[in-house]
Design a protein around this motif. Structure first.
Motif, PDB file in Angstrom:
ATOM      1  N   VAL A  10       0.830  -1.204   0.000  1.00  0.00           N
ATOM      2  CA  VAL A  10       0.000   0.000   0.000  1.00  0.00           C
ATOM      3  C   VAL A  10       0.867   1.258   0.000  1.00  0.00           C
ATOM      4  N   ILE A  13       2.374   1.973  -3.459  1.00  0.00           N
ATOM      5  CA  ILE A  13       1.500   2.568  -4.477  1.00  0.00           C
ATOM      6  C   ILE A  13       1.126   3.991  -4.090  1.00  0.00           C
ATOM      7  N   ARG A  73      -7.363  -7.020   3.130  1.00  0.00           N
ATOM      8  CA  ARG A  73      -7.818  -5.690   2.784  1.00  0.00           C
ATOM      9  C   ARG A  73      -6.710  -4.893   2.099  1.00  0.00           C
ATOM     10  N   CYS A  74      -5.475  -5.008   2.606  1.00  0.00           N
ATOM     11  CA  CYS A  74      -4.366  -4.272   2.011  1.00  0.00           C
ATOM     12  C   CYS A  74      -4.116  -4.737   0.577  1.00  0.00           C
ATOM     13  N   LEU A  76      -6.186  -6.212  -1.460  1.00  0.00           N
ATOM     14  CA  LEU A  76      -7.291  -5.807  -2.319  1.00  0.00           C
ATOM     15  C   LEU A  76      -7.199  -4.328  -2.668  1.00  0.00           C
ATOM     16  N   ALA A  77      -6.836  -3.525  -1.669  1.00  0.00           N
ATOM     17  CA  ALA A  77      -6.721  -2.093  -1.929  1.00  0.00           C
ATOM     18  C   ALA A  77      -5.641  -1.826  -2.963  1.00  0.00           C
ATOM     19  N   TYR A  78      -4.552  -2.562  -2.846  1.00  0.00           N
ATOM     20  CA  TYR A  78      -3.448  -2.420  -3.807  1.00  0.00           C
ATOM     21  C   TYR A  78      -3.921  -2.746  -5.217  1.00  0.00           C
ATOM     22  N   ASN A  80      -6.990  -2.914  -6.327  1.00  0.00           N
ATOM     23  CA  ASN A  80      -8.059  -2.015  -6.734  1.00  0.00           C
ATOM     24  C   ASN A  80      -7.510  -0.691  -7.254  1.00  0.00           C
ATOM     25  N   GLU A  81      -6.506  -0.158  -6.513  1.00  0.00           N
ATOM     26  CA  GLU A  81      -5.907   1.105  -6.918  1.00  0.00           C
ATOM     27  C   GLU A  81      -5.226   0.963  -8.277  1.00  0.00           C
ATOM     28  N   LYS A  84      -7.793   0.968 -10.970  1.00  0.00           N
ATOM     29  CA  LYS A  84      -8.288   2.330 -11.151  1.00  0.00           C
ATOM     30  C   LYS A  84      -7.355   3.106 -12.062  1.00  0.00           C
TER      31      LYS A  84
END
Lengths: 191, 306
Positions: A10, A13, A73-74, A76-78, A80-81, A84
């Motif tokens: 995270v 990024i 969660r971390c 997935l956030a990575y 997802n970003e 995007k």
């Protein structure tokens, strides 16, 4: 310390606005951590089934559970970003092809995602009859004067016209035809 | 904790804001959490080795360049310009007298860290206590009343189940110097060490149900926002902008950039140039700049009336 590799993803990024290299090692480390913790969590719960709500065991299982959740969660956030930013690239470049220097930074799945996304967007554009990535703001003139800064040779434009774009020549062309070429850096808009 | 909006749920800044460390005290003996906690950090404060050069000061950090333990005076005088780490202190500090040996024990008589050779020569007939470097073994139970720092997301879960008691972290405490400086003049304070001050703060205030902290943060934000808005609308110089951005939290940075961009856009709109720019945003595709020089002789003009 737990969740270290996931948090590094995270942070990595966060540092940049572009698309960094797909960090395969850290994702694998994080997934590995999840699996190991899950095994241990199961073992503790199985072995101490009756006492599992005792603070002595509860703190352990709660912690392991939230670490697993956090890791997930971390990661997935990575991902997802990154998706995007890949979508953003498709919109800002108006280009359905990945340049090589970008392609090597993506994972196989992301390349697949990009081509699927491109296909969806192109299909939609064809149905609407308008390239949505061009001219988000209404232009003032329909025609623009451009200079060729990269040899392209004979090119068939979107509107159907054929034009020979030799190096250092200037042309007066339809705005919607050339805006993609300008944003790619092949042409230069002269004001 | 779970939001239905994916964007918020997976927000990068939100995740990083939750890394804020909160001091926790375990209320019960906890089962096998050893590897989770940075126990080394805790042990560090119990070392209490005096500095060899300045007997009035304790060794607090490790100089990464020289692998020596240093006190606060050494840091500024003997090791000027070096880099320090306070985290890996009891790992491999070399002895000042015998650079080939690590410090392994503490001399109880002199309160100094000693190596094997020191033990035999300089500190003959003194008594020693071993410094154990391997305290953070994976399978240690955490004793009752252990005080450790846990990240917000973990402290939250454990505090809700009343397994730990939590304390407000230092920079949010009323009497702490950072809070006082913020109160005195919010816009002059550099947030460089607390990149998520406000967003962590709101989370922490709900964990402690501390309404005053929320009001305090809101107050600070209002004052800083005015300052940011002013700077973003006037500043043109890039070096000044980077300097100012360095002192902001992540959220304020984003705010500043948005405001700045809207002002620049407005200026451009006033000049009303309709130019299509080359896209520098993500991946500029290399162009040969030398060949871009146009020669007027070659100019042709083609008009496609299509």
């Amino acid at each position: 310390m737990f969740t270290k590799s996931a948090i590094e993803l995270v942070k990595e990024i966060r540092q940049t606005d572009s698309i960094p290299h797909y960090n395969d090692t850290n994702i694998k480390l994080a997934i590995n951590e999840i699996n190991v913790l899950y095994e241990e969590l199961l073992q503790v719960l199985m072995a101490n089934g009756n006492e599992k709500s005792q603070p002595y065991y509860l703190s352990n299982s709660m912690t392991y559970f939230s670490v697993i959740y956090r890791d997930k969660r971390c990661v997935l956030a990575y991902l997802n970003e990154r998706l995007k930013r890949i979508k953003e690239y498709r919109w800002s470049s108006g280009n359905g092809l990945l340049p090589d220097q970008l392609k090597e930074k993506l994972s196989q799945d992301e390349i697949q995602f990009f081509s699927d996304y491109d296909k969806n967007l192109t299909d939609y554009n064809i149905k609407v009859g308008l390239d949505l990535t061009v001219d988000p703001q209404p232009p003032k003139d329909l025609y623009v004067e451009v200079r060729v800064i990269k040899e392209l040779g004979q090119v068939v434009l979107n509107s159907g016209a054929t034009v020979t774009l030799n190096l250092n020549t200037t042309h007066f062309l339809k705005r919607s035809d050339v805006s993609n070429l300008i944003s790619q850096g092949s042409l230069e808009h002269i004001v | 904790m779970i939001s239905y909006n994916n964007q918020i749920y997976l927000d990068i800044d939100d995740i990083l804001a939750q890394e804020q460390k909160i001091p926790c005290v375990f209320l019960y003996k906890a089962y096998k959490l050893g590897s989770l906690i940075e126990k080394k950090k805790e042990i560090k404060y119990k070392l209490e080795i005096k500095c060899t050069h300045h007997p009035n000061y304790d060794i607090t950090s490790k100089c990464i360049n020289c692998n020596q333990g240093v006190c606060s005076v050494c840091m500024s005088e003997l090791h000027n310009g070096h880099s320090f780490s306070s985290e890996s202190l009891n790992l491999e500090i070399i002895c000042i007298h015998h650079p080939n040996y690590d410090i392994t024990s503490k001399c109880i008589n002199c309160n100094l860290g000693v190596c094997l050779v020191c033990k035999l020569k300089l500190h003959k007939r003194h008594s020693f206590s071993e410094l154990n470097n391997n305290m953070s073994s994976e399978d240690t139970d955490i004793e009752k009343d252990t005080k450790i720092k846990l990240p917000y997301w973990l402290a939250y879960v454990l505090a809700k189940k009343s397994l730990v008691s939590v304390e407000i972290p230092n920079p949010y405490k009323d009497e702490h110097s950072f809070t006082n400086r913020l109160l005195a003049d919010p816009k002059e304070v550099s947030m460089i060490h607390y990149p998520y001050y406000a967003s962590s703060g709101t989370k922490i205030s709900s964990l402690f149900s501390d309404h005053n902290l929320k009001l305090f943060l809101l107050n600070i934000f209002k004052k800083r926002y005015l300052y940011i808005y002013n700077q973003a609308s006037f500043l043109k110089d890039n070096s000044m902008i980077t300097k100012i951005l360095g002192n902001m939290t992540q959220f304020e940075k984003r705010l500043f950039q948005e405001i700045h961009k809207s002002f620049v856009d407005f200026e451009n709109w006033k000049i009303s140039s309709d130019k299509i720019e080359k896209n520098y945003y993500l991946y500029p595709i290399e162009s040969n700049i030398n060949s871009a020089k146009s020669s007027p002789n070659k100019r042709k003009r083609l008009i496609f009336a299509n």
